[in-house]
Design a protein around this motif. Structure first.
Motif, short mmCIF file in Angstrom:
data_model
loop_
_atom_site.label_atom_id
_atom_site.label_comp_id
_atom_site.label_asym_id
_atom_site.label_seq_id
_atom_site.Cartn_x
_atom_site.Cartn_y
_atom_site.Cartn_z
N PHE A 239 0.38 -1.10 -0.11
CA PHE A 239 -0.03 -0.18 0.34
C PHE A 239 0.81 0.87 0.09
N LYS A 240 0.50 2.44 -0.60
CA LYS A 240 1.05 3.61 -0.16
C LYS A 240 0.55 4.28 1.00
N GLY A 241 1.39 4.61 2.08
CA GLY A 241 0.80 5.34 3.38
C GLY A 241 2.17 6.43 3.45
N ALA A 242 2.15 6.74 4.48
CA ALA A 242 2.20 7.95 5.17
C ALA A 242 4.36 8.10 5.07
N ASP A 243 4.67 7.06 4.67
CA ASP A 243 5.78 6.65 4.83
C ASP A 243 6.12 6.50 3.10
#
Lengths: 461, 107
Positions: A239-243
């Motif tokens: 997934f794409k997260g804050a980092d």
């Protein structure tokens, strides 16, 4: 054929409460339920769960034992492991139990078949090792089974509830990957003053999240582009997260994006439905007594719109009061008013929950190559293409592509198919409608159909 | 691997594709298989891909298995019992394969 004043379908909170209320009014009651013991999904296994399991599952779970006891003592005719497979417009109920089919004539039918989990189509969601979050909880409730490798993906109260129960069991999940978009909390905040009327529910929600975070479970919020990697089994969640781009290695993924009313029986009976934009789901049209557009057919519990277990008990009582009144029995208006007031108070938390946990767009509009109909392996792209070719609704897509024609009969994919067609046509799901549901509601052996209604066995030719 | 948080239920055992599976009374077949680390229970009738229990509540029909020769049983809805013979449901089921002479009757 046997006859009852009321046939209740489902023995969860709504069905049990309806049965107890209807028996209290002096009505004859048959309760048909697919499970082996009362409780439904929310209180599944509540009678059998020992003190340690009840402790892990929490006070709201333990409450179910009292209603189950009242239900057992109510004098209702209770048939566990009974699968309803048809209801005629004249309210004759066909059900399968113990290897044979039987019929019961109903003065009133109370549909208490609850909710199903909203499908969460994404790359990899067909792989073994991927279940719903509800499935994780059912394993815990009925068999005390927990999987520490579980990564929860999606959003909604159930996701946090199961995770917190795993923490209480001493086996916390590996991670939580939450898809609630940034900004939702602000949008939901305007519903906070109203929600405070049901402060207990809010407090429980906050406690669940604290417990999970305090246990050191990694929580990734506001993520997008979730997919499950693996060839023949789940291997990781990406997934794409804050980092930035993330990858969590796991062989156990539990998906959740809220629940929607189980539509099978109200659709079978061709009751009127509307698309509820707040719940993002079809709900049957109900009057103040929970009666559908079909006279004598009532819906109790989440099948009439998602309100949760406490409200399901109340709507079960309302439906039974309505059925009793229609049967000419006196109804205590004071008690009915009190139930309505309690229902309004309990429901005060819904606008906040519905706003905060509205399904992520990705779950409603998966990429073209994602399989939406799991049984027949029909992709989102194929459904969009069919809609562009002129398929006006789910029934046309079913004819074109077999979507919804497999063994689950559209139970899993129906909501997303309607959403995809609506988006492709630039209209709402309410405009495109839903699958036409026909009997048998669940597959049954032809031999049961052949034997149905025979007074005596017929010798083979 | 999954773990059990308590010792409820009498020990029982059945076989899955010939392998002995230890279970507890009260388990569904699907729960017992998952607890034993087995989560592929059928192959898709469309593509042949591996599938396993998904909803555990009788909704999705992903956990179809063959129980004592009867196909299309929902493993999550069938209670585990001593001595059951359970096998993977491999693709579509020939509706007449287990009925003696069924196919000939159609001819």
């Amino acid at each position: 054929m046997s006859a009852y004043d009321v046939v209740v379908i489902g023995a969860g909170p709504a069905g049990m409460a309806a049965a107890v209320e209807a028996r209290g009014a002096g009505l004859s009651v048959l309760v048909l339920d697919e499970a082996g013991a009362p409780g439904g999904q929310i209180w599944r296994g509540v009678e059998a769960a020992g003190p340690s399991r009840r402790g892990v599952l929490g006070g709201d779970f333990a409450k179910g034992a009292d209603l189950a006891a009242a239900f057992r003592a109510s004098g209702a005719d209770y048939r566990p492991r009974a699968t309803v497979w048809n209801i005629s417009p004249e309210k004759v109920v066909d059900y399968s139990a113990g290897g044979g089919s039987r019929q019961a004539a109903a003065g009133a039918v109370i549909v208490a078949t609850g909710a199903v989990e909203r499908p969460v189509p994404m790359a990899g969601w067909l792989l073994p090792g991927v279940t719903t979050a509800g499935a994780s909880q059912i394993l815990l409730k009925t068999s005390g089974i927990v999987e520490p490798d579980t990564v929860f993906v999606g959003s909604g109260p159930l996701l946090w509830l199961v995770a917190s129960q795993m923490v209480a069991a001493g086996v916390p999940p590996k991670a939580i990957v939450e898809t609630v978009p940034h900004g939702r909390l602000m949008a939901a905040a305007k519903h906070l003053p109203g929600a405070l009327k049901n402060a207990a529910a809010l407090a429980k929600g906050v406690r669940m999240m604290w417990a999970v975070k305090a246990a050191g479970v990694p929580v990734h919020t506001g993520v997008t582009d979730v997919a499950i990697a693996g060839a023949t089994h789940a291997e990781a969640v990406t997934f794409k997260g804050a980092d930035g781009a993330m990858r969590i290695e796991t062989r156990h993924v539990a998906l959740h994006m809220g629940v929607v009313p189980n539509p099978q029986i109200t659709r079978l009976l061709v009751c009127d439905h509307v698309f509820d934009t707040a719940q993002r789901a079809f709900v049957p049209v109900l009057d103040a007594d929970r009666m559908t557009s079909r006279a004598g057919v009532y819906v109790a519990g989440d099948g009439g719109g998602i309100l949760g277990a406490a409200a399901a008990v109340l709507t079960g009582r309302l439906a039974a009061m309505g059925a009793a009144e229609a049967a000419g029995r006196p109804v205590d208006e004071g008690a009915r008013g009190a139930v309505r007031a309690a229902l309004a108070k309990d429901a005060a938390v819904r606008p906040l929950l519905e706003t905060l946990y509205a399904p992520a767009e990705a779950a409603l509009a998966p990429a073209d190559d994602v399989v939406v109909c799991r049984c027949e392996e029909v992709t989102a792209g194929a459904i969009r293409h069919a809609a562009r070719l002129g398929a006006a609704g789910p029934n046309q897509v079913k004819s074109y592509l077999r979507a919804g024609m497999g063994p689950c009969q559209g139970r899993v994919c129906g909501m997303v198919v309607a959403e995809l067609i609506a988006a492709a046509r630039g209209v709402t799901p309410g405009d495109v409608g839903y699958y036409r549901i026909r009997p048998p509601l669940k597959p049954l052996p032809l031999s049961e159909l052949a034997e149905l209604g025979e007074a005596e066995p017929v010798a083979a030719q | 691997m999954p773990t059990r948080i308590d010792a409820a239920g009498e020990p029982i055992a059945f076989t899955f594709d010939g392998v002995r599976v230890e279970a507890r009374a009260g388990d569904s077949l699907a729960a017992a298989l998952l607890a034993a680390g087995i989560d592929t229970t059928r192959r898709s009738a469309v593509s042949g891909m591996a599938r396993g229990p998904y909803c555990m509540m009788g909704t999705c029909f992903e956990c179809l298995v063959v129980v004592d020769g009867v196909p299309n049983r929902q493993a999550c809805m069938v209670e585990a019992a001593d001595g059951l013979v359970v096998t993977t449901q491999d693709g579509a089921v020939d509706a007449f394969a287990h009925e003696d002479g069924g196919r000939e009757m159609l001819a």
